[in-house]
Design an enzyme around this catalytic site. Sequence first.
Site, mmCIF file in Angstrom:
data_model
loop_
_atom_site.group_PDB
_atom_site.id
_atom_site.type_symbol
_atom_site.label_atom_id
_atom_site.label_comp_id
_atom_site.label_asym_id
_atom_site.label_seq_id
_atom_site.Cartn_x
_atom_site.Cartn_y
_atom_site.Cartn_z
ATOM 1 N N ASP A 93 0.852 -1.187 0.000
ATOM 2 C CA ASP A 93 0.000 0.000 0.000
ATOM 3 C C ASP A 93 0.892 1.241 0.000
ATOM 4 O OD1 ASP A 93 0.922 0.321 2.578
ATOM 5 O OD2 ASP A 93 -0.938 -0.272 3.537
ATOM 6 N N ASP A 267 -7.891 -7.231 1.841
ATOM 7 C CA ASP A 267 -6.823 -7.426 2.829
ATOM 8 C C ASP A 267 -7.301 -6.893 4.158
ATOM 9 O OD1 ASP A 267 -5.023 -4.863 3.870
ATOM 10 O OD2 ASP A 267 -6.284 -4.421 2.133
ATOM 11 N N CYS A 305 -12.706 -27.956 10.139
ATOM 12 C CA CYS A 305 -11.441 -27.429 9.613
ATOM 13 C C CYS A 305 -10.373 -28.515 9.618
ATOM 14 C CB CYS A 305 -10.989 -26.244 10.467
ATOM 15 S SG CYS A 305 -9.439 -25.497 9.928
ATOM 16 N N CYS A 307 -7.039 -27.736 9.090
ATOM 17 C CA CYS A 307 -5.737 -27.080 9.190
ATOM 18 C C CYS A 307 -4.866 -27.786 10.233
ATOM 19 C CB CYS A 307 -5.893 -25.596 9.532
ATOM 20 S SG CYS A 307 -6.184 -25.233 11.281
ATOM 21 N N CYS A 310 -6.149 -27.466 13.901
ATOM 22 C CA CYS A 310 -7.344 -28.243 14.235
ATOM 23 C C CYS A 310 -7.083 -29.749 14.178
ATOM 24 C CB CYS A 310 -8.490 -27.864 13.306
ATOM 25 S SG CYS A 310 -9.122 -26.185 13.616
ATOM 26 N N HIS A 336 -4.517 -20.940 12.017
ATOM 27 C CA HIS A 336 -5.916 -21.346 11.820
ATOM 28 C C HIS A 336 -6.744 -20.234 11.175
ATOM 29 C CE1 HIS A 336 -9.987 -22.795 12.501
ATOM 30 N NE2 HIS A 336 -10.225 -21.583 12.980
#
Length: 377
Positions: A93, A267, A305, A307, A310, A336
Amino acid sequence: MSFEFELIKTCKQSGARLGRFHTPHGVIETPIFMPVGTKATVKAMLPEELKEIKAQIILSNTYHLFLRPGNELIKKAGGLHKFMNWDGPILTDSGGFQVFSLGPLRKITEEGVHFRSHIDGSKLFISPEIAVEIQNDLGSDIMMAFDECAPYPADEEYVKNSLERTTRWAKRCKEAHKNTENQALFGIIQGGMYEELRRQSAKEITDLDFPGYAIGGLSVGESKKLMYEVLNYTTPLMPENKPRYLMGVGSPDDLIEGVIRGVDMFDCVLPTRIARNGTAMTSRGQVVIKNAKHREDFTPLDPECDCYTCRNYTKAYLRHLFKENEILSARLLTYHNLHFLLKLMEDVRESILNDRLLDFRKEFFSKYGYDEKLNLL
């Protein structure tokens, strides 16, 4: 061309867009959420972990990198990609939002912004030309024009003057930008919460023919309803053949609603920030891990989930880590949360492909706990 946006499909049910944006460091499948690596690192995450969770592009901050370690040092290191060991696309940015959020520490002039460093109080100056020079040194794939982000609330005359200055600055940014083959400069549409001013800004900025456009000045304190109203009349003013980026938005409901309203890129620091404060995003809503009810809860954060967090850890263990102020707490919760949002966007893309995004929204909201009546078109 180094940069090309392909509009692959428009969802028949919602009008949402499925796209593909080509950059020198890879292709970005849109709509997409971009993890924020403010100071050349996504807090608590290794670059290899970002790849594991399928992060396609990350964002870094011009203002912070300008202050420390300095854009010249990063240029000597071979650019931001080499400096931070990330070989995928990067968006930087312009630093405009950070500079304008300094309040009494800054003074806006037509030439640029005089401000004091929030670190040591030293006097500094950023102009559109300097913002472009810094980002050229950083070597990001996508760089943003220097703009003025008007506060909320703000009266119409102030916002009008602000957006017209943003247009003049955008022209100066474009003139100063030399590395057009390897870096795409996006323009930013301002105009506050005023429809006519948004129309004026959209016309002025898109007339400059940037390779992509951002919507700035939202998620600055206004209600969700008002933000969605602004998106309803702003995104149709943006070219269909170029990516559309909504700056600073990252809650699950806002991502879905933004996509339905024609946005391609998002974002936000939200998922990483709340992770460090002990909050997880799950398919059943937010989990505040420090709550006592999780002390003997030996189930994963989110049963839906897959991931790393998890698959391997329980709420009881995560609560223990957080209560003991262990670094691993921030690592596991951040992993996560980012995985959750990136998987959400993957599901959104699939729903667009199958012309069922509105159905997906209803299913997601019913589990997550949102009142979808507040958000429906």
